[in-house]
Design a protein around this motif. Structure first.
Motif, PDB file in Angstrom:
ATOM      1  N   LEU A  11      42.132  33.500  35.065  1.00 46.56           N
ATOM      2  CA  LEU A  11      43.171  34.757  35.293  1.00 46.56           C
ATOM      3  C   LEU A  11      42.290  36.083  35.061  1.00 46.56           C
ATOM      4  O   LEU A  11      42.763  37.207  35.946  1.00 46.56           O
ATOM      5  N   GLU A  12      41.218  36.159  34.619  1.00 49.09           N
ATOM      6  CA  GLU A  12      40.348  37.389  34.499  1.00 49.09           C
ATOM      7  C   GLU A  12      39.675  37.690  35.647  1.00 49.09           C
ATOM      8  O   GLU A  12      39.578  38.743  36.131  1.00 49.09           O
ATOM      9  N   ASP A  13      39.320  36.484  36.196  1.00 52.65           N
ATOM     10  CA  ASP A  13      38.627  36.794  37.608  1.00 52.65           C
ATOM     11  C   ASP A  13      39.611  37.048  38.616  1.00 52.65           C
ATOM     12  O   ASP A  13      39.157  37.895  39.423  1.00 52.65           O
ATOM     13  N   ASN A  36      39.454  40.887  40.836  1.00 52.27           N
ATOM     14  CA  ASN A  36      39.584  41.061  42.359  1.00 52.27           C
ATOM     15  C   ASN A  36      40.839  42.033  42.768  1.00 52.27           C
ATOM     16  O   ASN A  36      40.944  41.915  43.987  1.00 52.27           O
ATOM     17  N   ARG A  37      41.636  42.519  41.858  1.00 52.53           N
ATOM     18  CA  ARG A  37      42.781  43.330  42.350  1.00 52.53           C
ATOM     19  C   ARG A  37      42.317  44.680  42.970  1.00 52.53           C
ATOM     20  O   ARG A  37      41.389  45.069  42.302  1.00 52.53           O
TER      21      ARG A  37
END
Length: 152
Positions: free
Chosen positions: A136-138, A142-143
């Protein structure tokens, strides 16, 4: 017996009677003349390097050392006294299950994994949650972030 730094390095047995033993200076190569058609040739890396005229001996010994270290300890897990306390396996001390090694012990990997599962049954759930959190953090990294201009 061959001695290096006042300790026995190796012992060589032959079926024939030994006539003479010669060491090549500053190397680990030894020739043994015996009552046979062939001369006994031995390379002992602890006594010194291979002679310049046969460098393949060094390569062979390095390959053998790599193979031995991989095969001997692949099935064992190194554990310290702290690990033994965490795994709650004091009763295994002094048995064949724990082999003394350096400042701890060697334990069979399968047994180590079983003891770990028994002492922390929710470890897999925690591991799974950590992996999901990391993914989720990765994805958040990338957003696309929209930067707004500051109003004056």
């Amino acid at each position: 017996f061959f001695f290096f730094n006042d300790t026995a390095t190796t012992e060589i047995y032959t079926e024939q009677i030994v006539g003479s033993v010669r060491c090549v200076q500053e190397t680990g190569l030894i020739f043994i003349a015996q009552e046979d058609q062939r001369i006994g040739q031995y390379f002992i890396p602890q006594l010194g390097p291979a002679p310049k005229w046969c460098p393949f001996l060094e390569n062979i010994t390095e390959e053998l050392e790599e193979q031995l270290s991989k095969t001997v300890y692949d099935e064992y897990q190194f554990v310290t006294m702290d690990d033994i306390e965490k795994l709650n396996c004091h009763h295994l001390m002094g048995t064949k299950m724990l082999k003394p090694y350096l400042h701890g012990f060697l334990m069979n990997v399968k047994m180590y994994n079983k003891l770990k599962e028994i002492n922390d049954p929710f470890a897999y759930d925690k591991f799974r949650k950590d992996i999901i959190q990391k993914k989720l953090e990765d994805e958040r990294k990338n957003r696309i972030v929209i930067k707004h201009k500051k109003r004056k």
